[in-house]
Design a protein around this motif. Structure first.
Motif, PDB file in Angstrom:
ATOM      1  N   GLN A 140       0.828  -1.198   0.000  1.00 24.74           N
ATOM      2  CA  GLN A 140       0.000   0.000   0.000  1.00 24.74           C
ATOM      3  C   GLN A 140       0.866   1.253   0.000  1.00 24.74           C
ATOM      4  N   ASP A 141       0.482   2.211  -0.817  1.00 26.63           N
ATOM      5  CA  ASP A 141       1.146   3.518  -0.858  1.00 26.63           C
ATOM      6  C   ASP A 141       2.643   3.405  -1.116  1.00 26.63           C
ATOM      7  N   ASN A 142       3.060   2.461  -1.906  1.00 26.32           N
ATOM      8  CA  ASN A 142       4.466   2.315  -2.262  1.00 26.32           C
ATOM      9  C   ASN A 142       4.739   2.978  -3.607  1.00 26.32           C
ATOM     10  N   THR A 143       5.984   3.439  -3.777  1.00 24.95           N
ATOM     11  CA  THR A 143       6.361   4.127  -5.013  1.00 24.95           C
ATOM     12  C   THR A 143       7.718   3.653  -5.492  1.00 24.95           C
ATOM     13  N   ALA A 144       7.830   3.270  -6.743  1.00 22.09           N
ATOM     14  CA  ALA A 144       9.105   2.950  -7.387  1.00 22.09           C
ATOM     15  C   ALA A 144       9.320   3.987  -8.484  1.00 22.09           C
ATOM     16  N   GLN A 145      10.112   5.019  -8.156  1.00 24.13           N
ATOM     17  CA  GLN A 145      10.290   6.141  -9.073  1.00 24.13           C
ATOM     18  C   GLN A 145      11.514   5.988  -9.963  1.00 24.13           C
ATOM     19  N   GLY A 146      12.541   5.291  -9.465  1.00 25.97           N
ATOM     20  CA  GLY A 146      13.775   5.188 -10.228  1.00 25.97           C
ATOM     21  C   GLY A 146      13.676   4.178 -11.352  1.00 25.97           C
ATOM     22  N   GLY A 147      14.525   4.351 -12.351  1.00 27.89           N
ATOM     23  CA  GLY A 147      14.571   3.379 -13.422  1.00 27.89           C
ATOM     24  C   GLY A 147      14.971   2.017 -12.913  1.00 27.89           C
ATOM     25  N   ARG A 148      14.157   0.991 -13.220  1.00 25.47           N
ATOM     26  CA  ARG A 148      14.388  -0.384 -12.788  1.00 25.47           C
ATOM     27  C   ARG A 148      14.378  -0.527 -11.262  1.00 25.47           C
ATOM     28  N   ALA A 149      13.757   0.390 -10.594  1.00 26.18           N
ATOM     29  CA  ALA A 149      13.621   0.324  -9.140  1.00 26.18           C
ATOM     30  C   ALA A 149      12.534  -0.673  -8.765  1.00 26.18           C
ATOM     31  N   THR A 150      12.624  -1.182  -7.513  1.00 29.60           N
ATOM     32  CA  THR A 150      11.694  -2.226  -7.074  1.00 29.60           C
ATOM     33  C   THR A 150      11.256  -1.981  -5.636  1.00 29.60           C
ATOM     34  N   VAL A 151       9.956  -2.092  -5.399  1.00 30.40           N
ATOM     35  CA  VAL A 151       9.414  -2.171  -4.046  1.00 30.40           C
ATOM     36  C   VAL A 151       8.651  -3.486  -3.950  1.00 30.40           C
ATOM     37  N   GLY A 152       9.087  -4.344  -3.018  1.00 29.30           N
ATOM     38  CA  GLY A 152       8.467  -5.659  -2.924  1.00 29.30           C
ATOM     39  C   GLY A 152       7.095  -5.645  -2.277  1.00 29.30           C
ATOM     40  N   GLY A 153       6.882  -4.751  -1.319  1.00 32.10           N
ATOM     41  CA  GLY A 153       5.597  -4.713  -0.647  1.00 32.10           C
ATOM     42  C   GLY A 153       5.647  -3.780   0.534  1.00 32.10           C
ATOM     43  N   GLY A 154       4.853  -4.079   1.570  1.00 29.56           N
ATOM     44  CA  GLY A 154       4.792  -3.203   2.721  1.00 29.56           C
ATOM     45  C   GLY A 154       3.954  -1.973   2.435  1.00 29.56           C
ATOM     46  N   SER A 155       4.250  -0.871   3.126  1.00 28.73           N
ATOM     47  CA  SER A 155       3.477   0.349   2.919  1.00 28.73           C
ATOM     48  C   SER A 155       4.355   1.581   3.036  1.00 28.73           C
ATOM     49  N   ASP A 156       4.022   2.593   2.257  1.00 29.30           N
ATOM     50  CA  ASP A 156       4.673   3.911   2.302  1.00 29.30           C
ATOM     51  C   ASP A 156       6.176   3.820   2.056  1.00 29.30           C
ATOM     52  N   ASN A 157       6.592   2.891   1.238  1.00 27.88           N
ATOM     53  CA  ASN A 157       7.999   2.755   0.889  1.00 27.88           C
ATOM     54  C   ASN A 157       8.284   3.451  -0.436  1.00 27.88           C
ATOM     55  N   ILE A 158       9.539   3.925  -0.586  1.00 34.12           N
ATOM     56  CA  ILE A 158       9.928   4.634  -1.799  1.00 34.12           C
ATOM     57  C   ILE A 158      11.264   4.102  -2.295  1.00 34.12           C
ATOM     58  N   ALA A 159      11.325   3.722  -3.547  1.00 32.47           N
ATOM     59  CA  ALA A 159      12.588   3.383  -4.221  1.00 32.47           C
ATOM     60  C   ALA A 159      12.736   4.360  -5.374  1.00 32.47           C
ATOM     61  N   ASN A 160      13.418   5.483  -5.101  1.00 31.84           N
ATOM     62  CA  ASN A 160      13.494   6.521  -6.128  1.00 31.84           C
ATOM     63  C   ASN A 160      14.880   6.678  -6.732  1.00 31.84           C
ATOM     64  N   GLY A 161      15.784   5.741  -6.428  1.00 30.21           N
ATOM     65  CA  GLY A 161      17.051   5.703  -7.133  1.00 30.21           C
ATOM     66  C   GLY A 161      17.020   4.652  -8.226  1.00 30.21           C
TER      67      GLY A 161
END
Length: 612
Positions: free
Chosen positions: A284-305
């Motif tokens: 929930q509320d996860n964001t993968a902003q970076g190229g080829r970035a990954t968020v596996g799950g959880g909540s309110d996480n950001i992978a923006n590199g």
């Protein structure tokens, strides 16, 4: 894809059946062709089978017929003559009211409609059961509606054989989308384009931005309005994919559909994969902003590199190139290739830095490694530095290490605090352990016992130990691990004692104290100084002379204290034997002297003149 086509065809077939159930007919009575009007009221729909419903209006003698009549229906392959298809169908005592009648279940069998034209011949007799049937002319041409029966045979729900995909398919032949509905609500939409079609399933509000190609929304979406409107899934960039959930987005929604392609959201809700090739698996509320970035799950996480990864947890951020947060809560890997394994409030803020876990730890050095614990810190200057764990430990120089403990500081380059409490390794290459050991000089080794006092170094390259319980060095043990060789300084003592237990010794042999004394008498004894000590002199033999004289010890470059003591004791015994012999000789001589003195006195007395 074939299964989707069959399902779509089934829905179309159901629509054809509804039309079939409400079909109109024309009836000729008394030579007059009278079109049947729409029936009044709702029409009852039959389940799909090989039967169909026929409706019409019957007149006789220019008047509308009322009453019960018998009808006979025959199916032919020509408007006149031809061959009859199937057997005739007789419907007795059909109610005719104001000329209108309904025949609900005409059935000429499954093979009656094979795609060729068919005509229906009708015969009537009124009232029912009276006289013979009158055949009405002309035969009635059946409209295409009944050919839905043939379609049911051509596309069976149980599977089909002998089909040709080049000519037999479900879909459109123009450049228009194809939709599948359930309860008149869209559940699947196929959008054509010249590159790769878009597939949109799930809630009817799910959408693909105009101009996007190759997008897939497998399902999900919701009518709920707790998302500032319906909680729809959207793909805004080419080849984006959403597996399900609701209020998810694949793409950056920036207007250009080709700048962030291949983004994927597996499911969950309110997740966004806005980087090229980025992925949010769920949560929930996860964001993968970076190229080829990954968020596996959880909540309110950001992978923006770019290439950044957040495995799960909550409110974690991997905000630099190839940074990783495994999980936990409020962790941040902000350096390139930095890693936070988990825990709470940890930060890896420099390139290649690592915090394995724990609480509120910070690795700010280049290639720094922090294992865990609480509120430990490797500062920005701590390149290649290490903290194993503990709490409130600090490393602020390169290659320095605090293994653990509490409130320890390694501030010298290559300095080490092995653990304990309130120790400092401030000098380069210094080592401190125990309690309040203060390694303030370069290259020192300090150990301080549990006494609550500072124990500082006093010079560089110093080995200093505070051990008020005594010091022991054990260099040999027996088969049970008991010490059999070594030295110690007793608690409060001031000199080394060698372990000299008889039970630890063997191969006893007597010595000749006189010989030891004689050799010692010839042993060169000199004063000298070590080359490393300026202005400090010592006295004694060299190890080579000592070994040549007595042949004891490990080698000819060392003199063991126990050997020097043994030679001294043996020499003392030799001196004692000489002293005893000399004492005996003195005693004997004294006795001789006394005897001689007595004899001399007697002689003197005899030789003395006699008084007149």
């Amino acid at each position: 894809m074939r299964r989707q086509s069959l399902l779509l065809f089934g829905i179309m077939l159901a629509a054809l059946t509804i039309t079939l159930g409400s079909s109109r007919a024309q009836v000729v009575t008394d030579g007059a062709l009278v079109p049947a009007p729409e029936p009044e009221g709702p029409v009852t729909l039959a389940s799909l089978g090989t039967a169909f419903t026929y409706q019409g209006r019957l007149t006789g003698g220019g008047a509308l017929v009322n009453g019960n009549c018998d009808f006979q229906f025959s199916l032919f392959n020509a408007a006149a003559g031809g061959t009859q298809i199937g057997s005739a169908q007789t419907k007795s005592a059909v109610n005719v009211s104001s000329g209108f009648f309904t025949i609900p279940d005409l059935d000429f069998g499954a093979g009656a409609f094979d795609g060729q034209a068919r005509w229906l011949e009708i015969a009537v007799r009124c009232p029912a059961g009276s006289g013979s049937f009158t055949t009405l002319n002309p035969r009635q041409t059946l409209t295409p509606v009944p050919y839905a029966l043939h379609a049911a045979n051509a596309w069976a729900l149980g599977g089909n054989s002998g089909t040709n995909p080049a000519t037999q398919f479900i879909g459109t032949t123009d450049n228009q989308p194809l939709e599948l509905r359930v309860n008149n609500a869209r559940v699947l939409r196929l959008e054509p384009n010249g590159t790769s079609p878009n597939i949109i399933a799930g809630y009817s509000g799910n959408s693909v931005t105009s101009g996007v190609v190759g997008a897939t929304i497998a399902g999900g979406g919701s009518l709920d309005t707790d998302c500032s409107g319906p909680c729809v899934n959207r793909v805004t960039d080419d080849y984006g994919t959403i597996g399900g959930g609701y209020f998810n987005r694949a793409g950056n929604d920036a207007g250009t559909t080709s700048d962030r392609p291949y983004a994927t959201v597996g499911g969950g809700n309110q997740n966004v994969a806005s980087g090229q090739y980025a992925t949010v698996s769920g949560g929930q509320d996860n964001t993968a902003q970076g190229g080829r970035a990954t968020v596996g799950g959880g909540s309110d996480n950001i992978a923006n590199g770019d290439y950044a990864t957040v495995g799960g947890g909550r409110e974690n951020a991997a905000s630099s190139n190839s940074a990783t947060v495994g999980g936990g809560y409020r962790n941040n890997a902000s350096g390139s290739y930095a890693t936070v394994g988990g825990g709470v409030g940890n930060t890896a803020s420099n390139n290649y830095a690592t915090v394995s876990g724990g609480l509120e730890n910070s690795a700010g050095g280049f290639y720094a490694a922090l294992g865990g614990g609480y509120n430990n810190a490797i500062t920005a200057g701590g390149d290649y530095a290490t903290i194993g764990g503990g709490s409130f430990n600090v490393v602020n120089n390169s290659y320095a290490t605090v293994v653990g403990g509490r409130e320890n500081t390694a501030s010298g380059q290559y300095a080490t605090v092995s653990g304990g409490f309130s120790n400092t390794a401030a000098g380069d290459y210094s080592f401190a352990a125990g309690r309040r050991a203060q390694g303030n000089h370069h290259g020192v080794f300090l150990f301080a016992d549990s006494n609550n006092f500072n124990f500082p170094s006093t010079a560089a390259n110093q080995f200093r130990v505070r051990a008020t319980g005594g010091v022991q060095f054990v260099t040999g043990i027996d088969g049970s691990g008991n010490p059999v060789a070594g030295v110690q300084v007793a608690a409060g003592g001031g000199s080394w004692s060698s372990l000299s237990d008889r039970n630890a010794k063997t191969d006893f042999a007597p010595v000749n104290p006189r010989m030891i004394l004689a050799r010692l008498a010839t042993l060169p004894i000199q004063t000298w100084r070590y080359k490393t000590q300026v202005g400090v002199r010592h006295i004694g033999p060299t190890a080579q002379d000592f070994y040549a004289a007595f042949g004891v010890g490990e080698d000819d470059t060392h003199i063991a204290a126990i050997d020097a003591d043994g030679v001294a004791l043996a020499a003392i015994q030799g001196l004692y034997q000489l002293a005893q012999e000399q004492a005996a000789e003195i005693t004997a001589l004294r006795a001789q002297i006394a005897a001689l003195e007595a004899r001399l006195a007697a002689l003197e007395q005899r030789s003395a003149p006699v008084a007149p």
